[in-house]
Design a protein around this motif. Structure first.
Motif, mmCIF file in Angstrom:
data_model
loop_
_atom_site.group_PDB
_atom_site.id
_atom_site.type_symbol
_atom_site.label_atom_id
_atom_site.label_comp_id
_atom_site.label_asym_id
_atom_site.label_seq_id
_atom_site.Cartn_x
_atom_site.Cartn_y
_atom_site.Cartn_z
ATOM 1 N N VAL A 83 0.835 -1.207 0.000
ATOM 2 C CA VAL A 83 0.000 0.000 0.000
ATOM 3 C C VAL A 83 0.861 1.245 0.000
ATOM 4 O O VAL A 83 0.598 2.218 -0.715
ATOM 5 C CB VAL A 83 -0.950 -0.005 1.219
ATOM 6 N N LEU A 84 1.945 1.250 0.815
ATOM 7 C CA LEU A 84 2.825 2.405 0.895
ATOM 8 C C LEU A 84 3.582 2.642 -0.405
ATOM 9 O O LEU A 84 3.815 3.785 -0.806
ATOM 10 C CB LEU A 84 3.824 2.225 2.040
ATOM 11 N N LEU A 85 3.975 1.556 -1.076
ATOM 12 C CA LEU A 85 4.799 1.677 -2.275
ATOM 13 C C LEU A 85 3.983 1.814 -3.546
ATOM 14 O O LEU A 85 4.525 2.193 -4.577
ATOM 15 C CB LEU A 85 5.707 0.453 -2.404
ATOM 16 N N ARG A 86 2.691 1.514 -3.466
ATOM 17 C CA ARG A 86 1.861 1.550 -4.664
ATOM 18 C C ARG A 86 1.861 2.948 -5.277
ATOM 19 O O ARG A 86 1.613 3.947 -4.623
ATOM 20 C CB ARG A 86 0.423 1.159 -4.306
ATOM 21 N N GLY A 87 2.194 3.010 -6.580
ATOM 22 C CA GLY A 87 2.209 4.277 -7.272
ATOM 23 C C GLY A 87 3.437 5.120 -7.010
ATOM 24 O O GLY A 87 3.475 6.278 -7.406
ATOM 25 N N THR A 88 4.447 4.576 -6.347
ATOM 26 C CA THR A 88 5.652 5.338 -6.054
ATOM 27 C C THR A 88 6.802 4.871 -6.934
ATOM 28 O O THR A 88 6.754 3.820 -7.568
ATOM 29 C CB THR A 88 6.062 5.179 -4.574
ATOM 30 N N LYS A 89 7.879 5.678 -6.949
ATOM 31 C CA LYS A 89 9.059 5.339 -7.729
ATOM 32 C C LYS A 89 9.760 4.099 -7.173
ATOM 33 O O LYS A 89 10.522 3.447 -7.876
ATOM 34 C CB LYS A 89 10.022 6.524 -7.748
ATOM 35 N N ALA A 90 9.530 3.798 -5.896
ATOM 36 C CA ALA A 90 10.188 2.651 -5.276
ATOM 37 C C ALA A 90 9.730 1.325 -5.882
ATOM 38 O O ALA A 90 10.438 0.323 -5.782
ATOM 39 C CB ALA A 90 9.919 2.653 -3.773
ATOM 40 N N VAL A 91 8.569 1.308 -6.526
ATOM 41 C CA VAL A 91 8.084 0.077 -7.153
ATOM 42 C C VAL A 91 9.061 -0.392 -8.221
ATOM 43 O O VAL A 91 9.348 -1.586 -8.359
ATOM 44 C CB VAL A 91 6.683 0.304 -7.757
ATOM 45 N N GLN A 92 9.588 0.555 -9.001
ATOM 46 C CA GLN A 92 10.549 0.210 -10.042
ATOM 47 C C GLN A 92 11.808 -0.391 -9.426
ATOM 48 O O GLN A 92 12.406 -1.314 -9.986
ATOM 49 C CB GLN A 92 10.892 1.451 -10.855
ATOM 50 N N LEU A 93 12.223 0.144 -8.273
ATOM 51 C CA LEU A 93 13.400 -0.386 -7.597
ATOM 52 C C LEU A 93 13.181 -1.836 -7.193
ATOM 53 O O LEU A 93 14.054 -2.685 -7.400
ATOM 54 C CB LEU A 93 13.717 0.459 -6.361
ATOM 55 N N PHE A 94 12.018 -2.142 -6.643
ATOM 56 C CA PHE A 94 11.758 -3.498 -6.180
ATOM 57 C C PHE A 94 11.640 -4.480 -7.347
ATOM 58 O O PHE A 94 11.907 -5.666 -7.182
ATOM 59 C CB PHE A 94 10.506 -3.526 -5.308
ATOM 60 N N ILE A 146 20.342 2.092 -1.873
ATOM 61 C CA ILE A 146 18.901 2.240 -1.650
ATOM 62 C C ILE A 146 18.618 3.264 -0.553
ATOM 63 O O ILE A 146 17.736 4.113 -0.672
ATOM 64 C CB ILE A 146 18.276 0.873 -1.301
ATOM 65 N N ILE A 147 19.386 3.180 0.538
ATOM 66 C CA ILE A 147 19.194 4.098 1.654
ATOM 67 C C ILE A 147 19.451 5.537 1.219
ATOM 68 O O ILE A 147 18.720 6.470 1.591
ATOM 69 C CB ILE A 147 20.112 3.715 2.832
ATOM 70 N N VAL A 148 20.494 5.741 0.396
ATOM 71 C CA VAL A 148 20.844 7.093 -0.053
ATOM 72 C C VAL A 148 19.813 7.627 -1.043
ATOM 73 O O VAL A 148 19.311 8.748 -0.908
ATOM 74 C CB VAL A 148 22.251 7.100 -0.694
ATOM 75 N N ILE A 149 19.472 6.812 -2.044
ATOM 76 C CA ILE A 149 18.572 7.265 -3.108
ATOM 77 C C ILE A 149 17.153 7.477 -2.603
ATOM 78 O O ILE A 149 16.487 8.463 -2.946
ATOM 79 C CB ILE A 149 18.574 6.250 -4.273
ATOM 80 N N PHE A 150 16.685 6.566 -1.759
ATOM 81 C CA PHE A 150 15.299 6.617 -1.320
ATOM 82 C C PHE A 150 15.165 7.118 0.121
ATOM 83 O O PHE A 150 14.222 6.761 0.819
ATOM 84 C CB PHE A 150 14.640 5.239 -1.462
ATOM 85 N N GLN A 151 16.095 7.962 0.536
ATOM 86 C CA GLN A 151 16.044 8.528 1.884
ATOM 87 C C GLN A 151 14.735 9.277 2.170
ATOM 88 O O GLN A 151 14.129 9.094 3.230
ATOM 89 C CB GLN A 151 17.250 9.432 2.114
ATOM 90 N N PRO A 152 14.228 10.109 1.231
ATOM 91 C CA PRO A 152 12.943 10.785 1.501
ATOM 92 C C PRO A 152 11.788 9.813 1.695
ATOM 93 O O PRO A 152 10.962 9.987 2.591
ATOM 94 C CB PRO A 152 12.740 11.652 0.252
ATOM 95 N N GLU A 153 11.736 8.756 0.850
ATOM 96 C CA GLU A 153 10.647 7.781 0.957
ATOM 97 C C GLU A 153 10.736 6.989 2.268
ATOM 98 O O GLU A 153 9.721 6.710 2.903
ATOM 99 C CB GLU A 153 10.679 6.818 -0.233
ATOM 100 N N ILE A 154 11.984 6.630 2.657
ATOM 101 C CA ILE A 154 12.168 5.887 3.903
ATOM 102 C C ILE A 154 11.756 6.741 5.091
ATOM 103 O O ILE A 154 11.066 6.281 6.005
ATOM 104 C CB ILE A 154 13.636 5.436 4.046
ATOM 105 N N ARG A 155 12.163 8.017 5.083
ATOM 106 C CA ARG A 155 11.796 8.910 6.180
ATOM 107 C C ARG A 155 10.288 9.083 6.265
ATOM 108 O O ARG A 155 9.700 9.048 7.343
ATOM 109 C CB ARG A 155 12.460 10.280 5.985
ATOM 110 N N ARG A 156 9.657 9.251 5.090
ATOM 111 C CA ARG A 156 8.206 9.439 5.091
ATOM 112 C C ARG A 156 7.490 8.192 5.578
ATOM 113 O O ARG A 156 6.496 8.268 6.294
ATOM 114 C CB ARG A 156 7.747 9.797 3.671
#
Length: 283
Positions: A29-40, A76-86
């Protein structure tokens, strides 16, 4: 008095499965529609390559995938730091466990303010571009705008888009039920599917929907037509009833329905298992 350890073990396994299921569900649910989906998707491909290399004894390929995995965690931690924090903030607020009634009230207030502004500007053919942040962060685009950080009201939105004023050109971005910035720049879509008669505002609205899951409202200054973009879809010629229903579905009803459906499914599953146990006991 004897204790049936087999029943305890079974219940423990059931609880374990439910917890893992819930965690996976919420991550989706959190990742749906986000850029992180492509990463996974990329992570899944690497995992498949790693498994194949182990099965067929491909030492070099296995070593390369190990290096990618080892350094990939840091990347992953560096690139997706905003998403992880959120995501951590999301968990800290407890919104994963329940969607509070207070949040629904705030969203309803925002929809009322948007409706007031849309009706005023649409009738007077005042062009507007309003983007609402959903799950994907919009920090890169917020940085291009002029900081406002104010409550969302119809009057403020109307005054922002009045022609020939300092803030009317660009997009308003709403984040966490607050008007974060005005005069922000959004990426323009290069899609050939956008009708030629539509201008820069519509291309910007489609553009932001191509790279994020943001919801964007567009008012045409030529016709006063109200359009909404989300998930790379452009909905044109919306009536007041149409866009209010869409906003409620996205901002209020949807999350409640998802949570209710999840817990309903879990409850139904548990009921079925209990029923099977009773039937087995009778036999």
């Amino acid at each position: 008095m004897s204790i049936n350890f087999s029943n305890i073990f079974t219940l423990s396994n059931l609880l374990d499965i439910l917890v893992v299921w819930f965690i996976i569900y919420e991550v989706i649910v959190l990742l749906r529609g986000t850029k992180a989906v492509q990463l996974f998707r990329g992570v899944l491909v690497i995992a498949i390559v790693k498994i194949i290399s182990i099965i067929f004894g491909l030492t070099a390929v296995s070593w390369l995938t190990d290096q990618v995995i080892n350094w990939g965690v840091i990347a992953i931690i560096v690139i997706f730091q905003p998403e992880i924090r959120r995501g951590l903030e999301h968990i800290g607020r407890g919104s994963i466990l329940k969607h509070t009634q207070n949040q629904n009230v705030e969203n309803q207030k925002m929809i009322t303010a948007l409706d007031k502004a849309i009706q005023y500007m649409s009738k007077r053919r005042i062009g507007a571009l309003i983007t609402i942040q959903m799950d994907t962060g919009l920090e890169d685009y917020i940085e291009t705008g002029i900081n406002i950080d104010a409550d969302v009201t119809g009057e403020l939105l109307i005054n922002t888009f009045i022609p020939n004023t300092p803030l009317h050109d660009g997009a308003v971005i709403i984040r966490n039920n607050r008007l974060a910035v005005a005069a922000a720049y959004l990426p323009l879509s290069q899609s050939n599917l956008i009708p030629k008669e539509l201008g820069t505002r519509h291309r910007a609205a489609v553009g932001i929907s191509e790279v994020t899951d943001a919801l964007t409202i567009v008012i045409s200054e030529e016709t006063g037509e109200v359009s909404i973009t989300k998930n790379n879809e452009l909905l044109r010629g919306l009536t007041q009833e149409d866009y209010i229903k869409f906003l409620k579905d996205q901002l209020i009803t949807k999350q409640d329905s998802v949570n209710k459906n999840f817990f309903t499914t879990v409850g139904t599953w548990i009921d079925k298992m209990n029923l099977k146990k009773k039937d087995g006991g009778k036999k």
